[in-house]
Design a protein around this motif. Structure first.
Motif, PDB file in Angstrom:
ATOM      1  N   GLY A  98       0.703  -1.180  -0.058  1.00  0.00           N
ATOM      2  CA  GLY A  98       0.204  -0.076  -0.205  1.00  0.00           C
ATOM      3  C   GLY A  98       0.765   1.145   0.042  1.00  0.00           C
ATOM      4  N   THR A  99       0.180   2.201   0.530  1.00  0.00           N
ATOM      5  CA  THR A  99       0.778   3.637   0.775  1.00  0.00           C
ATOM      6  C   THR A  99       0.811   4.188   2.083  1.00  0.00           C
ATOM      7  OG1 THR A  99       0.673   5.718  -0.476  1.00  0.00           O
ATOM      8  CG2 THR A  99      -1.170   4.804   0.003  1.00  0.00           C
ATOM      9  N   ALA A 100       1.771   5.179   2.228  1.00  0.00           N
ATOM     10  CA  ALA A 100       1.817   5.700   3.461  1.00  0.00           C
ATOM     11  C   ALA A 100       2.113   7.258   2.964  1.00  0.00           C
ATOM     12  CB  ALA A 100       2.697   5.350   4.289  1.00  0.00           C
ATOM     13  N   VAL A 101       1.304   8.016   3.634  1.00  0.00           N
ATOM     14  CA  VAL A 101       1.545   9.492   3.087  1.00  0.00           C
ATOM     15  C   VAL A 101       1.239  10.691   4.445  1.00  0.00           C
ATOM     16  CG1 VAL A 101       0.523   9.342   0.561  1.00  0.00           C
ATOM     17  CG2 VAL A 101      -0.900   9.879   2.552  1.00  0.00           C
ATOM     18  N   ASN A 102       2.120  11.717   4.192  1.00  0.00           N
ATOM     19  CA  ASN A 102       2.050  12.818   5.223  1.00  0.00           C
ATOM     20  C   ASN A 102       1.744  13.988   4.874  1.00  0.00           C
ATOM     21  OD1 ASN A 102       2.218  13.481   8.077  1.00  0.00           O
ATOM     22  ND2 ASN A 102       4.558  13.350   8.030  1.00  0.00           N
ATOM     23  N   GLY A 103       0.780  14.308   3.983  1.00  0.00           N
ATOM     24  CA  GLY A 103       0.903  15.526   3.362  1.00  0.00           C
ATOM     25  C   GLY A 103       1.690  15.985   2.417  1.00  0.00           C
ATOM     26  N   GLU A 104       1.947  17.165   2.304  1.00  0.00           N
ATOM     27  CA  GLU A 104       2.983  17.863   1.309  1.00  0.00           C
ATOM     28  C   GLU A 104       4.135  17.516   1.918  1.00  0.00           C
ATOM     29  OE1 GLU A 104       2.417  18.617  -1.777  1.00  0.00           O
ATOM     30  OE2 GLU A 104       0.524  17.879  -1.616  1.00  0.00           O
ATOM     31  N   SER A 105       4.491  17.095   3.254  1.00  0.00           N
ATOM     32  CA  SER A 105       5.829  17.009   3.725  1.00  0.00           C
ATOM     33  C   SER A 105       6.597  15.833   3.177  1.00  0.00           C
ATOM     34  CB  SER A 105       5.817  16.768   5.107  1.00  0.00           C
ATOM     35  OG  SER A 105       5.503  15.740   5.557  1.00  0.00           O
ATOM     36  N   GLY A 106       5.652  14.828   2.808  1.00  0.00           N
ATOM     37  CA  GLY A 106       6.364  13.499   2.365  1.00  0.00           C
ATOM     38  C   GLY A 106       7.225  13.070   3.304  1.00  0.00           C
ATOM     39  N   ASP A 107       7.018  13.176   4.612  1.00  0.00           N
ATOM     40  CA  ASP A 107       8.005  12.701   5.844  1.00  0.00           C
ATOM     41  C   ASP A 107       7.496  11.500   6.235  1.00  0.00           C
ATOM     42  OD1 ASP A 107       9.904  12.527   7.751  1.00  0.00           O
ATOM     43  OD2 ASP A 107       8.867  13.965   9.080  1.00  0.00           O
ATOM     44  N   VAL A 108       7.707  10.395   5.575  1.00  0.00           N
ATOM     45  CA  VAL A 108       7.665   9.048   6.034  1.00  0.00           C
ATOM     46  C   VAL A 108       8.818   8.310   6.216  1.00  0.00           C
ATOM     47  CG1 VAL A 108       6.336   7.003   5.527  1.00  0.00           C
ATOM     48  CG2 VAL A 108       5.321   9.127   4.422  1.00  0.00           C
ATOM     49  N   THR A 109       9.349   7.763   7.409  1.00  0.00           N
ATOM     50  CA  THR A 109      10.535   7.037   7.574  1.00  0.00           C
ATOM     51  C   THR A 109      10.115   5.519   7.829  1.00  0.00           C
ATOM     52  OG1 THR A 109      10.163   7.233  10.096  1.00  0.00           O
ATOM     53  CG2 THR A 109      11.364   8.882   8.701  1.00  0.00           C
ATOM     54  N   GLY A 110       8.961   5.064   7.859  1.00  0.00           N
ATOM     55  CA  GLY A 110       8.762   3.871   8.074  1.00  0.00           C
ATOM     56  C   GLY A 110       7.242   3.307   8.152  1.00  0.00           C
ATOM     57  N   VAL A 111       7.338   1.950   7.945  1.00  0.00           N
ATOM     58  CA  VAL A 111       5.752   1.473   7.944  1.00  0.00           C
ATOM     59  C   VAL A 111       5.844  -0.049   8.763  1.00  0.00           C
ATOM     60  CG1 VAL A 111       3.581   0.602   6.727  1.00  0.00           C
ATOM     61  CG2 VAL A 111       4.921   2.661   5.957  1.00  0.00           C
ATOM     62  N   GLU A 112       5.147  -0.292   9.595  1.00  0.00           N
ATOM     63  CA  GLU A 112       4.910  -1.471  10.314  1.00  0.00           C
ATOM     64  C   GLU A 112       3.715  -2.315  10.173  1.00  0.00           C
ATOM     65  OE1 GLU A 112       7.983  -1.254  14.128  1.00  0.00           O
ATOM     66  OE2 GLU A 112       6.524   0.533  13.856  1.00  0.00           O
ATOM     67  N   ILE A 113       3.743  -3.503  10.470  1.00  0.00           N
ATOM     68  CA  ILE A 113       2.384  -4.364  10.498  1.00  0.00           C
ATOM     69  C   ILE A 113       2.546  -5.229  11.520  1.00  0.00           C
ATOM     70  CG2 ILE A 113       3.784  -6.319   8.950  1.00  0.00           C
ATOM     71  CD1 ILE A 113       0.839  -6.441   7.189  1.00  0.00           C
ATOM     72  N   SER A 114       1.225  -5.344  11.795  1.00  0.00           N
ATOM     73  CA  SER A 114       0.922  -6.332  13.261  1.00  0.00           C
ATOM     74  C   SER A 114       0.123  -7.168  12.872  1.00  0.00           C
ATOM     75  CB  SER A 114       0.660  -5.583  14.359  1.00  0.00           C
ATOM     76  OG  SER A 114       0.169  -6.297  15.659  1.00  0.00           O
ATOM     77  N   PHE A 115       0.043  -8.646  13.208  1.00  0.00           N
ATOM     78  CA  PHE A 115      -0.840  -9.611  12.856  1.00  0.00           C
ATOM     79  C   PHE A 115      -1.417 -10.300  14.227  1.00  0.00           C
ATOM     80  CE2 PHE A 115       1.843  -9.992   9.298  1.00  0.00           C
ATOM     81  CZ  PHE A 115       1.009  -9.852   8.249  1.00  0.00           C
ATOM     82  N   ASP A 116      -1.166  -9.473  15.460  1.00  0.00           N
ATOM     83  CA  ASP A 116      -1.653  -9.750  16.822  1.00  0.00           C
ATOM     84  C   ASP A 116      -2.125  -8.728  17.797  1.00  0.00           C
ATOM     85  OD1 ASP A 116       0.742  -8.241  17.324  1.00  0.00           O
ATOM     86  OD2 ASP A 116       1.741  -9.955  18.291  1.00  0.00           O
ATOM     87  N   ASP A 117      -3.122  -7.831  16.820  1.00  0.00           N
ATOM     88  CA  ASP A 117      -3.718  -6.720  17.527  1.00  0.00           C
ATOM     89  C   ASP A 117      -2.898  -5.516  18.141  1.00  0.00           C
ATOM     90  OD1 ASP A 117      -6.538  -7.557  16.789  1.00  0.00           O
ATOM     91  OD2 ASP A 117      -6.187  -8.973  18.515  1.00  0.00           O
ATOM     92  N   GLY A 118      -1.584  -5.339  17.455  1.00  0.00           N
ATOM     93  CA  GLY A 118      -0.771  -4.248  17.920  1.00  0.00           C
ATOM     94  C   GLY A 118       0.264  -4.703  19.153  1.00  0.00           C
ATOM     95  N   ARG A 119       0.159  -6.076  19.285  1.00  0.00           N
ATOM     96  CA  ARG A 119       1.179  -6.451  20.327  1.00  0.00           C
ATOM     97  C   ARG A 119       2.655  -6.421  19.883  1.00  0.00           C
ATOM     98  NH1 ARG A 119      -3.379  -9.560  21.498  1.00  0.00           N
ATOM     99  NH2 ARG A 119      -2.422 -11.377  20.353  1.00  0.00           N
TER     100      ARG A 119
END
Length: 281
Positions: free
Chosen positions: A49-70
């Motif tokens: 997918g995508t990760a956006v932060n307005g016009e700043s474009g300041d995205v340093t990482g994306v994480e995924i969780s398969f256990d409700d965020g633990r």
């Protein structure tokens, strides 16, 4: 323009927050698999997918969780796109959450997102009366103008999660801007439809003279003939299954055939940027 479109897409695809809303943090969204879709057990699937932060474009990482965020796993990330390879090992629902970080903040968890492994879940509702496949940009996999100058048929092998009609296709172009002959084939190479595009730059849209009925679960190939090469391609793209309702694409879904004809060869999981148009009625 690409950033504006990415922001708009994220706002359309965004899931609910697990716990509240973070200030000044990126927004995440999923392109594949479509929420509520079904994948095969034991077959790697691409969650992307995508990760956006307005016009700043300041995205340093994306994480995924398969256990409700633990616990959280890092995804492959670059600029505003991310991906994660996942292989379901048993039948049943697969639920996950996402969060993204900037140089200043980490978002709360977006989700839950869900798809099903195995079984016969009803396909998810479509967002449009007719749907042209939209393939996402993947991190570190740019679309390039291939220098190949040989005559070649280039296409996409795929199936559909419901019955309907293929009405035409959209093709991302490379350096060749002349007419293209666009085809639809059965899984065994029977030609089902053909039409010729005009001369274009960047993108060509075509409709077949007659819509072609397609059955759920059966494979088809949509392709075009590039008489002097000059096509667009992206390597290491179909490295796992992708599910973008109503479309399902397996690994190495990009196919080609030098000299034309029914394309069956593959090269480095390449994507040749052929997007069929599906109509439900």
């Amino acid at each position: 323009m690409k950033r504006i479109l990415a922001v708009a897409a994220a706002l359309l695809l965004i899931g609910p927050l697990l716990t509240g809303t973070a200030q000044a943090a990126p927004v995440t969204a999923v392109y594949t698999p479509t929420h509520g879709s079904t994948v095969a057990v034991g077959v790697p699937v691409l969650i992307a997918g995508t990760a956006v932060n307005g016009e700043s474009g300041d995205v340093t990482g994306v994480e995924i969780s398969f256990d409700d965020g633990r616990t959280w796993l890092p995804t492959e990330h670059h600029n505003e796109s991310w991906l994660h390879h996942y292989t379901p090992v048993e039948p049943g629902p697969v639920t996950y959450h996402l969060r993204a970080s900037s140089s200043r903040d980490v978002s709360e968890a977006y989700g839950p997102y869900e798809f099903f492994a195995g079984g016969t879940a009803a396909p998810p509702a479509l967002r449009c009366p007719y749907c042209t496949l939209s393939l996402p940009w993947l991190p570190n996999r740019p679309e390039r103008d291939d220098p190949d100058q040989a005559a070649v048929e280039l296409g996409l092998r795929l199936s559909f999660d419901r019955a309907g009609y293929v009405a035409g296709a959209m093709v991302h172009r490379g350096t060749y801007t002349g007419p293209l002959t666009v085809h639809l084939w059965s899984a065994t190479g029977t030609l089902l439809a053909e039409t010729v595009s005009g001369s274009d730059t960047a993108v060509s849209y075509v409709r077949f003279p007659n819509r072609v009925p397609v059955a759920a679960g059966q494979e088809y190939v949509v392709s075009y003939f590039a008489p002097v090469g000059g096509y667009a391609s992206t390597e290491d793209y179909f490295s796992a299954a992708m599910v973008i309702a109503p479309y399902t694409m397996g690994r190495a879904a990009g196919v080609y055939s030098y000299g034309g004809g029914f394309p069956t060869e593959t090269w480095h999981d390449s994507n040749y940027w052929v997007h069929p148009t599906f109509e439900l009625t």
